[in-house]
Motif scaffolding. Sequence first.
Motif, PDB file in Angstrom:
ATOM      1  N   TYR A   3       2.798  16.883  -0.010  1.00 57.71           N
ATOM      2  CA  TYR A   3       3.285  16.072   1.101  1.00 57.71           C
ATOM      3  C   TYR A   3       4.318  15.078   0.558  1.00 57.71           C
ATOM      4  O   TYR A   3       4.212  14.636  -0.582  1.00 57.71           O
ATOM      5  CB  TYR A   3       2.127  15.337   1.774  1.00 57.71           C
ATOM      6  CG  TYR A   3       1.477  16.146   2.876  1.00 57.71           C
ATOM      7  CD1 TYR A   3       1.314  15.620   4.143  1.00 57.71           C
ATOM      8  CD2 TYR A   3       1.027  17.449   2.663  1.00 57.71           C
ATOM      9  CE1 TYR A   3       0.730  16.336   5.175  1.00 57.71           C
ATOM     10  CE2 TYR A   3       0.449  18.179   3.675  1.00 57.71           C
ATOM     11  CZ  TYR A   3       0.304  17.625   4.926  1.00 57.71           C
ATOM     12  OH  TYR A   3      -0.283  18.353   5.940  1.00 57.71           O
ATOM     13  N   GLU A   4       5.299  14.770   1.366  1.00 58.20           N
ATOM     14  CA  GLU A   4       6.376  13.863   0.986  1.00 58.20           C
ATOM     15  C   GLU A   4       6.017  12.435   1.415  1.00 58.20           C
ATOM     16  O   GLU A   4       5.403  12.243   2.461  1.00 58.20           O
ATOM     17  CB  GLU A   4       7.689  14.277   1.673  1.00 58.20           C
ATOM     18  CG  GLU A   4       8.200  15.625   1.231  1.00 58.20           C
ATOM     19  CD  GLU A   4       8.571  15.667  -0.242  1.00 58.20           C
ATOM     20  OE1 GLU A   4       9.140  14.680  -0.750  1.00 58.20           O
ATOM     21  OE2 GLU A   4       8.273  16.695  -0.893  1.00 58.20           O
ATOM     22  N   PRO A   5       6.423  11.449   0.620  1.00 57.86           N
ATOM     23  CA  PRO A   5       6.158  10.055   1.022  1.00 57.86           C
ATOM     24  C   PRO A   5       6.948   9.691   2.277  1.00 57.86           C
ATOM     25  O   PRO A   5       8.151   9.965   2.368  1.00 57.86           O
ATOM     26  CB  PRO A   5       6.613   9.231  -0.186  1.00 57.86           C
ATOM     27  CG  PRO A   5       7.393  10.149  -1.053  1.00 57.86           C
ATOM     28  CD  PRO A   5       7.110  11.552  -0.653  1.00 57.86           C
ATOM     29  N   LEU A   6       6.274   9.087   3.237  1.00 59.43           N
ATOM     30  CA  LEU A   6       6.941   8.657   4.475  1.00 59.43           C
ATOM     31  C   LEU A   6       7.704   7.353   4.282  1.00 59.43           C
ATOM     32  O   LEU A   6       8.692   7.111   4.956  1.00 59.43           O
ATOM     33  CB  LEU A   6       5.932   8.506   5.609  1.00 59.43           C
ATOM     34  CG  LEU A   6       5.344   9.798   6.163  1.00 59.43           C
ATOM     35  CD1 LEU A   6       4.241   9.508   7.170  1.00 59.43           C
ATOM     36  CD2 LEU A   6       6.427  10.652   6.794  1.00 59.43           C
ATOM     37  N   ALA A   7       7.192   6.489   3.407  1.00 58.59           N
ATOM     38  CA  ALA A   7       7.871   5.208   3.171  1.00 58.59           C
ATOM     39  C   ALA A   7       9.063   5.451   2.256  1.00 58.59           C
ATOM     40  O   ALA A   7       9.017   6.256   1.338  1.00 58.59           O
ATOM     41  CB  ALA A   7       6.903   4.227   2.525  1.00 58.59           C
ATOM     42  N   HIS A   8      10.133   4.757   2.559  1.00 59.94           N
ATOM     43  CA  HIS A   8      11.342   4.905   1.751  1.00 59.94           C
ATOM     44  C   HIS A   8      12.080   3.582   1.648  1.00 59.94           C
ATOM     45  O   HIS A   8      11.939   2.708   2.390  1.00 59.94           O
ATOM     46  CB  HIS A   8      12.260   5.973   2.351  1.00 59.94           C
ATOM     47  CG  HIS A   8      12.602   5.730   3.788  1.00 59.94           C
ATOM     48  ND1 HIS A   8      11.758   6.057   4.809  1.00 59.94           N
ATOM     49  CD2 HIS A   8      13.673   5.165   4.372  1.00 59.94           C
ATOM     50  CE1 HIS A   8      12.309   5.725   5.979  1.00 59.94           C
ATOM     51  NE2 HIS A   8      13.461   5.176   5.732  1.00 59.94           N
TER      52      HIS A   8
ATOM     53  N   ALA B 232       0.838  -1.209   0.000  1.00 63.53           N
ATOM     54  CA  ALA B 232       0.000   0.000   0.000  1.00 63.53           C
ATOM     55  C   ALA B 232       0.868   1.252   0.000  1.00 63.53           C
ATOM     56  O   ALA B 232       0.576   2.227  -0.689  1.00 63.53           O
ATOM     57  CB  ALA B 232      -0.932   0.008   1.212  1.00 63.53           C
ATOM     58  N   ALA B 233       1.955   1.220   0.770  1.00 66.44           N
ATOM     59  CA  ALA B 233       2.825   2.399   0.912  1.00 66.44           C
ATOM     60  C   ALA B 233       3.506   2.779  -0.395  1.00 66.44           C
ATOM     61  O   ALA B 233       3.725   3.964  -0.654  1.00 66.44           O
ATOM     62  CB  ALA B 233       3.871   2.146   1.993  1.00 66.44           C
ATOM     63  N   ILE B 234       3.842   1.796  -1.219  1.00 66.11           N
ATOM     64  CA  ILE B 234       4.541   2.107  -2.471  1.00 66.11           C
ATOM     65  C   ILE B 234       3.606   2.034  -3.670  1.00 66.11           C
ATOM     66  O   ILE B 234       4.061   2.147  -4.809  1.00 66.11           O
ATOM     67  CB  ILE B 234       5.768   1.194  -2.692  1.00 66.11           C
ATOM     68  CG1 ILE B 234       5.354  -0.272  -2.804  1.00 66.11           C
ATOM     69  CG2 ILE B 234       6.791   1.414  -1.605  1.00 66.11           C
ATOM     70  CD1 ILE B 234       6.474  -1.198  -3.222  1.00 66.11           C
ATOM     71  N   GLY B 235       2.316   1.899  -3.408  1.00 72.01           N
ATOM     72  CA  GLY B 235       1.342   1.847  -4.493  1.00 72.01           C
ATOM     73  C   GLY B 235       1.236   3.168  -5.226  1.00 72.01           C
ATOM     74  O   GLY B 235       2.024   4.089  -5.022  1.00 72.01           O
TER      75      GLY B 235
END
Length: 180
Positions: A175-180, A159-162
């Motif tokens: 907003y910046e993506p939190l997942a990295h 879901a996070a990288i979808g």
Amino acid sequence: MSLLDRVAASEAARDYLLWHGDFDPEATEHVEPIRLPSGTAMTPIAGDGSGGTYFLIGEAGTGGDDRPVLYADSEGGAVYLADTLSDCLELIIGLPYWHDCLRIGPIDLDEAETEYLEAVYEPHEDGARDLRDGRAAALAGLGLREVPGQELLARFHAAAIGDGELPVGPEGNSYEPLAH
């Protein structure tokens, strides 16, 4: 009864989500007005102690609880947690330290849980048993199943990288993506 109604009706689920999940259904006001660039609806459903907010994405009539859940923090970061509210709550209940799992890739969940327990409980308390018993009671109160940690992590990372769009703030700042 919707899943959020079941959260409100289940003392065990409410208590666990507040204490371990830092998921407060009464704290639904985000620190600033945000929106998705496409205009897709964002419904705040809970907040956390650091000013972050959980949002259901999409119109209520188009899926109810079966809508994606996005988390936006108070610092301009966001991440999709799950494809549905039930998956999101299974994640928050199963991995209340999900913030420590934002790095995409292998994560030692035993180590993450140990660190979480050390941070939350006094040394003389049986935090592992309290967490396990609270988790089971919360899941039962919501009619959800216990999902193995690695499955929760895989669903979360998917879901996070979808391809979900991230919100923008009042001045159009992305907003910046939190997942990295």
